[in-house]
Design a protein around this motif. Structure first.
Motif, PDB file in Angstrom:
ATOM      1  N   ALA A  84      56.474 -20.246   9.044  1.00  0.00           N
ATOM      2  CA  ALA A  84      57.365 -20.547   7.722  1.00  0.00           C
ATOM      3  C   ALA A  84      57.106 -21.722   6.246  1.00  0.00           C
ATOM      4  CB  ALA A  84      58.029 -20.678   8.452  1.00  0.00           C
ATOM      5  N   GLU A  85      56.621 -21.829   6.345  1.00  0.00           N
ATOM      6  CA  GLU A  85      55.669 -22.174   5.319  1.00  0.00           C
ATOM      7  C   GLU A  85      55.459 -21.035   4.206  1.00  0.00           C
ATOM      8  OE1 GLU A  85      51.946 -24.952   4.742  1.00  0.00           O
ATOM      9  OE2 GLU A  85      52.934 -26.294   4.720  1.00  0.00           O
ATOM     10  N   LEU A  86      54.116 -20.373   4.718  1.00  0.00           N
ATOM     11  CA  LEU A  86      54.089 -19.060   3.805  1.00  0.00           C
ATOM     12  C   LEU A  86      55.627 -17.996   3.716  1.00  0.00           C
ATOM     13  CD1 LEU A  86      51.674 -17.850   2.597  1.00  0.00           C
ATOM     14  CD2 LEU A  86      51.915 -16.675   4.799  1.00  0.00           C
ATOM     15  N   ASP A  87      56.129 -18.192   4.135  1.00  0.00           N
ATOM     16  CA  ASP A  87      57.386 -17.408   3.917  1.00  0.00           C
ATOM     17  C   ASP A  87      57.782 -18.235   2.764  1.00  0.00           C
ATOM     18  OD1 ASP A  87      57.056 -15.319   5.618  1.00  0.00           O
ATOM     19  OD2 ASP A  87      58.107 -15.736   7.033  1.00  0.00           O
ATOM     20  N   ALA A  88      58.204 -19.677   2.142  1.00  0.00           N
ATOM     21  CA  ALA A  88      59.317 -20.256   1.575  1.00  0.00           C
ATOM     22  C   ALA A  88      58.404 -20.220   0.317  1.00  0.00           C
ATOM     23  CB  ALA A  88      59.111 -21.672   2.141  1.00  0.00           C
ATOM     24  N   ASP A  89      56.437 -20.007   0.624  1.00  0.00           N
ATOM     25  CA  ASP A  89      56.396 -20.549  -0.829  1.00  0.00           C
ATOM     26  C   ASP A  89      54.582 -19.433  -0.570  1.00  0.00           C
ATOM     27  OD1 ASP A  89      54.781 -20.515  -3.221  1.00  0.00           O
ATOM     28  OD2 ASP A  89      54.344 -23.045  -2.363  1.00  0.00           O
ATOM     29  N   PRO A  90      55.055 -18.076  -0.837  1.00  0.00           N
ATOM     30  CA  PRO A  90      54.287 -17.124  -0.428  1.00  0.00           C
ATOM     31  C   PRO A  90      52.331 -17.165  -1.319  1.00  0.00           C
ATOM     32  CG  PRO A  90      55.575 -15.868  -0.297  1.00  0.00           C
ATOM     33  CD  PRO A  90      56.078 -17.384  -1.550  1.00  0.00           C
ATOM     34  N   SER A  91      52.569 -17.928  -2.409  1.00  0.00           N
ATOM     35  CA  SER A  91      51.178 -18.812  -3.096  1.00  0.00           C
ATOM     36  C   SER A  91      50.299 -19.247  -2.980  1.00  0.00           C
ATOM     37  CB  SER A  91      52.132 -19.165  -4.906  1.00  0.00           C
ATOM     38  OG  SER A  91      52.176 -20.635  -4.596  1.00  0.00           O
ATOM     39  N   ARG A  92      50.732 -19.907  -1.673  1.00  0.00           N
ATOM     40  CA  ARG A  92      49.688 -21.024  -1.156  1.00  0.00           C
ATOM     41  C   ARG A  92      48.932 -20.591  -0.084  1.00  0.00           C
ATOM     42  NH1 ARG A  92      52.008 -26.260   1.591  1.00  0.00           N
ATOM     43  NH2 ARG A  92      50.013 -25.923   1.609  1.00  0.00           N
ATOM     44  N   GLY A  93      48.593 -19.157  -0.072  1.00  0.00           N
ATOM     45  CA  GLY A  93      48.263 -18.280   1.053  1.00  0.00           C
ATOM     46  C   GLY A  93      47.303 -17.397   0.268  1.00  0.00           C
ATOM     47  N   ARG A  94      45.916 -16.902   0.677  1.00  0.00           N
ATOM     48  CA  ARG A  94      44.255 -16.675   0.090  1.00  0.00           C
ATOM     49  C   ARG A  94      44.412 -15.608   0.945  1.00  0.00           C
ATOM     50  NH1 ARG A  94      39.785 -21.028   0.284  1.00  0.00           N
ATOM     51  NH2 ARG A  94      39.072 -19.040  -0.360  1.00  0.00           N
ATOM     52  N   PRO A  95      43.642 -15.149   0.005  1.00  0.00           N
ATOM     53  CA  PRO A  95      43.196 -13.463   1.080  1.00  0.00           C
ATOM     54  C   PRO A  95      42.375 -13.983   1.856  1.00  0.00           C
ATOM     55  CG  PRO A  95      43.011 -13.099  -1.619  1.00  0.00           C
ATOM     56  CD  PRO A  95      43.843 -14.240  -1.165  1.00  0.00           C
TER      57      PRO A  95
END
Length: 108
Positions: A84-95
């Protein structure tokens, strides 16, 4: 993608003494403390180092005693929260490739 998480977590003297007496019953049943977590953390951080270490050890040991079902439930909740956190702010993820490359570099 892989999301990197920062985890932060950690009672007053009377809570520490009471905590040891109640530890067995807390493990067996859900516990609803009379103070909220931020207040409990604030009080715990006021303890002397040796007592904070003892409290931390007791809390960590209590996690080792969770049932397989409880472990599964907690990991499912964590995965759902992270998703849910990643869905809310995809910019927080890393490849994933970047995360694995960095992990391999740290192991060298």
């Amino acid at each position: 993608m892989v999301v990197e998480q920062d985890s932060s977590s950690p009672s007053s003297r009377h809570l520490l003494a009471d905590g040891e007496a109640r530890l067995g019953s807390l493990r067996a049943a859900r516990y609803n403390p009379s103070v909220n977590l931020p207040e409990l953390e604030t009080e715990a951080l006021k303890l002397p180092v040796a007592e904070r270490a003892r409290l931390a050890e007791t809390l960590l040991e209590s996690l080792d005693e969770l049932s397989e079902e409880e472990h599964r439930r907690l990991w499912t909740e964590e995965a759902t929260r992270r998703d849910a956190e990643l869905d809310a702010d995809p910019s927080r993820g890393r490849p994933a490739e970047d995360v694995f490359r960095d992990a391999r570099a740290r192991l060298r």
